[in-house]
Every structure is written in C-alpha cells, then in structure tokens.
Design a protein around this motif. Structure first.
Motif, PDB file in Angstrom:
ATOM      1  N   SER A 111       0.829  -1.209   0.000  1.00  0.00           N
ATOM      2  CA  SER A 111       0.000   0.000   0.000  1.00  0.00           C
ATOM      3  C   SER A 111       0.859   1.254   0.000  1.00  0.00           C
ATOM      4  O   SER A 111       0.519   2.255  -0.645  1.00  0.00           O
ATOM      5  CB  SER A 111      -0.949  -0.004   1.195  1.00  0.00           C
ATOM      6  OG  SER A 111      -0.245  -0.088   2.417  1.00  0.00           O
ATOM      7  N   MET A 112       1.984   1.223   0.691  1.00  0.00           N
ATOM      8  CA  MET A 112       2.900   2.362   0.714  1.00  0.00           C
ATOM      9  C   MET A 112       3.472   2.617  -0.683  1.00  0.00           C
ATOM     10  O   MET A 112       3.505   3.755  -1.165  1.00  0.00           O
ATOM     11  CB  MET A 112       4.025   2.070   1.707  1.00  0.00           C
ATOM     12  CG  MET A 112       5.090   3.140   1.795  1.00  0.00           C
ATOM     13  SD  MET A 112       4.579   4.551   2.766  1.00  0.00           S
ATOM     14  CE  MET A 112       6.084   5.551   2.671  1.00  0.00           C
ATOM     15  N   ALA A 113       3.911   1.558  -1.342  1.00  0.00           N
ATOM     16  CA  ALA A 113       4.475   1.707  -2.689  1.00  0.00           C
ATOM     17  C   ALA A 113       3.421   2.199  -3.668  1.00  0.00           C
ATOM     18  O   ALA A 113       3.701   3.052  -4.522  1.00  0.00           O
ATOM     19  CB  ALA A 113       5.054   0.372  -3.156  1.00  0.00           C
ATOM     20  N   ALA A 114       2.192   1.683  -3.547  1.00  0.00           N
ATOM     21  CA  ALA A 114       1.129   2.108  -4.447  1.00  0.00           C
ATOM     22  C   ALA A 114       0.775   3.576  -4.233  1.00  0.00           C
ATOM     23  O   ALA A 114       0.556   4.323  -5.196  1.00  0.00           O
ATOM     24  CB  ALA A 114      -0.099   1.230  -4.242  1.00  0.00           C
ATOM     25  N   ALA A 115       0.720   4.010  -2.982  1.00  0.00           N
ATOM     26  CA  ALA A 115       0.404   5.413  -2.699  1.00  0.00           C
ATOM     27  C   ALA A 115       1.501   6.334  -3.217  1.00  0.00           C
ATOM     28  O   ALA A 115       1.222   7.398  -3.787  1.00  0.00           O
ATOM     29  CB  ALA A 115       0.208   5.608  -1.196  1.00  0.00           C
ATOM     30  N   LEU A 116       2.762   5.941  -3.025  1.00  0.00           N
ATOM     31  CA  LEU A 116       3.870   6.740  -3.570  1.00  0.00           C
ATOM     32  C   LEU A 116       3.816   6.784  -5.086  1.00  0.00           C
ATOM     33  O   LEU A 116       4.081   7.823  -5.706  1.00  0.00           O
ATOM     34  CB  LEU A 116       5.206   6.162  -3.106  1.00  0.00           C
ATOM     35  CG  LEU A 116       5.763   6.661  -1.771  1.00  0.00           C
ATOM     36  CD1 LEU A 116       7.074   5.962  -1.457  1.00  0.00           C
ATOM     37  CD2 LEU A 116       5.968   8.173  -1.786  1.00  0.00           C
TER      38      LEU A 116
END
Length: 756
Positions: free
Chosen positions: A561-566
C-alpha cells in the motif's frame, strides 16, 4: 492484559468525575504552560554532517555577515517599451534599495546596477539582500519593512517579486480549515455509523482533548528545544486519527454489548478488556515505530518521531481512561438512536441486526465474497497495487523551488522572470566556500577553474577575508534540474583539481546544495528506518497474535500500500497527470514525504490490522473453523474499519484544497495510502490470505509458547467470567432446588412443582 484493562475501565467508569477532572486539568495546565513559555516551532531544519551545513557553519564563524539568509528582489517592467534602465525607473529602484540598508538584520544590499544584474533586454533586474540572521531567524517586522520600502516603486509601475531562502510571504500560514472540515465530515460519518449523537461525538471529543493536550506540551517544549513545524503537523494528524480510531473501536464493541442486553457498568469494562487489548497493541506498534526514528541520526526526524509518539500515547491513554468515564456519563444514550429521518431508523436496524446476527450486515457479505473468491481477490489486489506502484520506481526526491509554486505566487513569478531574463541557474546559485585562502588571487584562480566546468554559467568571487573566500557560482540549469545535482557532485569529486596549488580547501554550500544534501541524507536514511520500523512491528505483532505469519502478511501488505500510494503521488504530481486537477506544475517529490508517509500510513495500517485480525482470532479461539472465523471476524470489523478509514480519507482529502503545492501532495498521498491500505489490503488481501492458509496462519514454533506469554488480545479469559458467574448462580439454584425437593414428601404430587 485483558484483566488489567477490565479493572482499569471499571475504575474509570465508577470514578468518572475524577477522571474527567484530571484530563481537563491536564489540558488547561498544558495551555497555561504553553502560553507562559512562549515556545514556537519553526520551518527551518538542518542535518549536521552534510557538506552544505559545514559550509554554513564556517561562514557563521569566520564571515558572519554572509552566513544568514538571502533575499532576491526581482524588478520588471512588463508594459510597452518601458525598461528598468529608464532614468526614472532606475532612480526609483536605487532609492528603494537604499532604504533597505537601514532595516534591522540586513547586513548587505546589492542594487542591480552596481552588481550588473540587468537582463540584456533591460526589462528585468535582480537586487540582492544579505541578512545577518539565518532564514528562520529573520523577523516578520524586518520582512514587512522590505515590503514597505518597495511600495512606492510598485506604485510607479515597476513589478516587484521576491525569491530566496527568506522573503516577504515565505512563511506558509497553517490553516485550520482542513482539520475543521475533516472533523465535521468525521462527525457525519460517525452519525451514519452509529445513528446516535452521543456515540458520534464521543470519539471526536476524546481525540480533541488529547490533541490539545499534546500540542500544548509540544509548544511548551519548543521554548527550550528546536522543533520543526512538521513535527506538530504529524503529531496533529496522528493524534486525531488514532484518537478517533481507538475510541471508535472500543465504542462499537460497547454498544454491541448494550444492544445484547448488558448494563453500561458491565459492558464498558468488557469492551475495554476485549477491544481495548487490540487498541493497546495497535498503539504500541505505532509508538515503537515512531520512536525508531531516533536511530536514523537526523535531529529533526528524531524530534518529529518523539512528538508524534507522544501524541499517540496520549490518544491511547484517552481511550483507556477518559473514554470509559465519558461512557459512564452517557449511560445508555450511546445506544439511543436519533429521530432524524432515515438516519436513526436505518442505523438502528443495522446495529440491532449486527448484534443479533453478525452474518447479516454488508461487511459480512463482503467477507463471505472475499473468502469464496480468495485466490482471485488476492491476485487481483496484488496486481492492482503493483501497477499503481510502478511510477514509484522513477521517484525523484527534492525540496520545493519557485517553479513548483502556483502561478500567482510571488516566488513563482520571481522564478519565471529570473529564468526569462538570466537563465534558470540564477534561481539556484551555489556558494563555494574556500578555507585557508591566503590572498584574493587564490580566490580568482579557484573561480576560473570552476568556470571551466560543464553547466557553469559564471563563477564570481564575492570576498576574501579572515582566511575564507566566498565564490558565487551560477549553474546553467535550474535548482531542481538533475544537471545541477551532477554539477555539485562534480565539484565535490574533483575539488583537488579545482583547488590546484592555492592551498585552499573548498566546500559547496548555499540553499540549492543544502536541499540536495538534505534529500540525499533522507533517501539514505529511509531504507534503514523502514527496516527498523518493520522489524519492531514484526516482533510486537508476533507477541500479540502468537504467530509469525500474521505479522509477515501485515508488513508485506503495508509495503504494498505504501508503494502504491507513492506511485500514485509520483504520477499525479511528478509526472504531471494531476496538473489540471490540482492546478500546479509537475515537480519533484518533496524529500520528507516518504518518511512522514511511512510514519502516518504505518500507524493507521497497524490500527486497521489489529481491528480486523483481533476479531478473526477472537472468533477462531472461541469457535474454531479458520475460514468461518475469517468471515465472521472480517464482517464484524468491516463497518468500524470502513468508518475509521473514510474519516481519515476525508481529512486528508481536505488538505488537497489548500493553495500550497507541498500540502496538496502530502494530503493526496496520505488519502491514497489510507484508502488502499484499509480497503484493498486489510479488508481484502488479509482476509484472502488467511482464508487460503486456514488454521496454518496461526502457526508458531513450539518454543514460542513456552517462552512468550499470551497477552490474551482476544479477551478469552474475560469471556469465561460471565459463564463462570452463570454456573455459580446455577449451582446456588440447584442447591436450593435439592433442599426444597428433600422437604417434599414423596407421592404428594408436588414433586413436579418442585422440579418446575
């Protein structure tokens, strides 16, 4: 743990007036101390050990007049054939610049005609102001005096714009509107969720009291320590979000107990002993992770982490003590539904149906759908997050320049005018500081060597004094251009050749170099911080759930989720896909964003993970059946997690409506991260994985159970207490029956009455 929380909640419930008075006293004392101390946060931060910071320290010690902030004043004539070199305009500019020399904290002024900073067209000129104080130390009154000195010039028709490390209007005035809008939306969501004013207002009231207490404490500490404004922003966001989340989770369990027939005095301690255990572990996970910022070795990140950890700690204490007290005052009103049309009746039907039949609500239907199609949902969710994360591979970290500001901003206009008249490099000059310089000729030799490097427009000696030389180098590329970063690295890598036989030692400083150093340091610290955070979280979650696989899936989901948001942030703001939506030009990703995102999204992710998985484990412990437990646990927590996620999503989206492009990017990134983590990871991927693995998800090595205590996060020990009380009561009734049956003579026909 469940027993301790049970007793604590019972104490707070019974002594609710004392508990409420103590918290109100703490908030009032915090406000009084903050006002008396006069503490203030600031927007400046430094990273010791970087070359640009070392250069600034040398200037401060040896050439203090050149160690402070700088202001560039851009003069332009935009009408007809008028030029700044026209006699009237030139005289007005010189008069305005002369007024600046008498302003407090101004150490040097260079008017454009003396420094020959007039564009070939004669329409644009650059004035320079050197301050004796660092940018953060330049007072608002001094900047206001600069504005006042320029007003007659502007009245004569000359356009005046500002740029530099400090300038009139450089402070971003924090607006409370996003928080107020977010709280109003939060109240609306909680009203839809609970359908009762008391239930909707209680989590928000507790969160506000906690945030006020924390922020006042941070303000008081700021009177003796340097605290960046970003620290209070992160503390505010996490304090509000965690405070509302914790209150929401405990309150929802309490209201279900009430609807099932418990009295408030029975329900509140039981809700705390069950849901409260998950809240404690969620908070501890966040607190430990935030304190992990101290190991990175960057002072402002350390302060930010500790301030945010303090905010979460207060939110936890509010949930464990003040919330039970407030629930005591509310009594059964949290289960008394409003009479507003549709809202109250609809919420009541949903609440009573959920309490009586946990498999009936929409969340339960979604859980059954995920479990039934677990493989497809798992692969589809991972694929979606993976695609969204692709842009993150091309992320470029930096600090915002004038080019990233909205079109009407003075810094943006100054940037554009400077680029038009002199080239983009004039917006990001480098300061070359030479140590042990013996004579001006050595400075000239170093400047000549610098001028021969690629991407250098000019290198001009400024001063040689006290064994220190200062050279102002203008790149051909802009401050955010990768070519400028390459130039800085080239100078540093070949400094021996540039120094030649002068015996001097050069350092590259200035705002542009400092921004590059900050970004590089943050980029280097991010992986280490990520390892520390996930490692500590893994240990704590392993202790909480007694298994290794649950923490592993939780952390992998967070990383996705962190990578997708970034990735979404890079696409919208760095690639410029959202340029027409947000009204700002493409720009680098602000270097502090990934670290702050990691802290906030991790905190909220831990909350949602604990809320969902603790209900699944609770059902599995009581009833067995791994997949059935996934369905029931996810269904029971879906409504609460949805409400909590939508609240935070709304608060973060509200920040995208501000005028500051950096705040827009932060708000969008946080909103995307919360949405993806709550709905894609916690309510879809995690249940799908747990349904696929079945009972194996609760596996742990044999030695684990022997050495690690069971914290009873699902409150199983408390669940036995009502049953034990019923058995005790049944035993008493049985003894009474036996005694009455013995007293009845056989054959009288009264045995049946006794047994009845």
């Amino acid at each position: 743990m469940s027993n301790h929380l049970y007793r604590l909640a019972r104490f707070a419930f019974r002594r609710r007036r004392l508990v409420l008075a103590a918290w109100l006293a703490a908030a009032i004392a915090g406000i009084a101390i903050a006002i008396a101390s006069g503490g203030k946060t600031n927007d400046a931060f430094t990273i010791p050990g970087t070359e640009a910071q070392n250069a600034a320290a040398i200037l401060s010690a040896r050439l203090p007049a050149f160690s402070g902030g700088q202001t560039t004043i851009v003069f332009a004539t935009t009408t007809g054939t008028a030029k700044v070199t026209d006699p009237a305009a030139e005289a007005a500019i010189e008069s305005a610049m002369a007024k600046l020399t008498s302003i407090r904290q101004v150490s040097a002024v260079a008017n454009p005609f003396q420094s020959h900073l007039v564009s070939p067209s004669g329409k644009i000129a650059l004035g320079q102001v050197q301050w004796s104080a660092l940018a953060a130390g330049v007072t608002d009154s001094s900047l206001a005096a600069v504005t006042a000195a320029m007003k007659p010039l502007q009245a004569s028709g000359v356009q005046v714009e500002y740029n530099g490390s400090v300038y009139p209007g450089w402070h971003t005035v924090a607006s409370e509107v996003p928080e107020l809008v977010g709280l109003i939306i939060a109240f609306g969501i909680l009203m839809i969720t609970f359908g009762a004013f008391a239930a909707a207002g209680m989590p928000i009231l507790g969160a506000i009291i906690g945030v006020v207490t924390t922020l006042m404490g941070i303000t008081a500490v700021a009177s003796v320590l340097t605290i960046a404004s970003a620290s209070t922003t992160v503390a505010l966001m996490l304090g509000l979000s965690c405070g509302i989340d914790y209150g929401l989770f405990i309150l929802s369990r309490h209201r279900a107990n009430l609807l099932n027939g418990m009295t408030p005095e029975e329900s509140v301690p039981l809700a705390m002993g069950t849901a409260g255990s998950a809240v404690v572990f969620a908070a501890l996970t966040v607190i430990i992770a935030l304190c992990g910022l101290t190991v990175v070795g960057i002072p402002f990140l350390t302060v930010m982490g500790l301030a945010a950890a303090a905010s979460v700690t207060v939110a936890l204490l509010i949930a464990l003590t003040l919330l039970p007290a407030l629930l005591g005052f509310a009594g059964t009103r949290v289960a008394t539904f409003t009479r507003l049309p549709r809202l109250g009746a609809r919420a009541e039907r949903a609440a009573r149906r959920s309490a009586a039949d946990p498999g009936s609500p929409a969340g339960a239907r979604w859980a059954r759908f995920v479990v039934r199609h677990r493989a497809i949902m798992l692969l589809g969710g991972i694929a979606m997050l993976g695609v969204l994360a692709i842009p993150a591979l091309s992320i470029q970290l930096g600090l915002p320049s004038g080019a990233s500001q909205p079109a009407g901003n003075t810094q943006r206009q100054a940037y554009d005018l400077t680029t038009e008249g002199f080239g983009a490099g004039f917006n990001g000059a480098l300061l070359i500081v030479g140590q042990d310089t013996r004579r001006p000729a050595d400075t000239e030799q170093i400047a000549a060597a610098l001028s021969k490097l690629p991407d250098v427009a000019n290198a001009t000696p400024v001063i040689t004094q006290n064994g220190i030389s200062l050279i102002r180098l203008i790149p051909e590329s802009g401050p955010s251009d990768p070519a400028t970063a390459t130039l800085v690295h080239t100078i540093r890598d070949h400094r021996a050749a540039i120094e030649g036989q002068t015996g001097a030692r050069i350092l590259v400083g200035g705002t542009t170099a400092s921004n590059l150093d900050v970004s590089a340091k943050l980029s280097a610290a991010l992986p280490f911080f990520l390892i520390v955070v996930t490692g500590l979280a893994f240990i704590l979650l392993t202790v909480a759930f007694g298994t290794i696989l649950v923490p592993a899936t939780s952390i992998l989901g967070f990383l996705l989720s962190m990578a997708a948001a970034l990735g979404a942030q890079v696409a919208m703001f760095q690639w410029g896909w959202g340029q027409h939506i947000f009204g700002i030009p493409p720009a680098q990703t602000i270097s502090i964003l990934p670290v702050i995102m990691l802290a906030i999204i991790f905190g909220l992710s831990s909350d949602y993970e604990m809320f969902v998985v603790s209900r699944i484990k609770e059902d599995y412990t009581r009833n067995g059946g791994a997949r059935r437990a996934v369905q029931r646990g996810t269904g029971l927590s879906a409504r609460v997690v949805t409400a909590a996620a939508l609240i935070m999503f709304s608060i973060f989206v509200a920040f995208t409506f501000t005028s500051d492009p950096t705040i827009k990017a932060i708000g969008f990134s946080f909103a995307a991260g919360v949405f993806l983590d709550a709905f894609v990871v916690r309510l879809t991927l995690v249940p799908a994985i747990m349904a696929i693995t079945g009972s194996r998800i609760w596996y742990h090595p044999q030695w684990f159970a022997r050495h690690i205590p069971d914290p009873d996060i699902e409150g199983q020990r408390l669940a036995r207490k009502p049953a034990q009380r019923e058995l005790a009561a049944a035993g008493t009734r049985g003894a009474e029956w036996r005694s009455s049956a013995a007293a009845v003579p056989p054959g009288t026909g009264r045995e049946s009455a006794a047994t009845g």
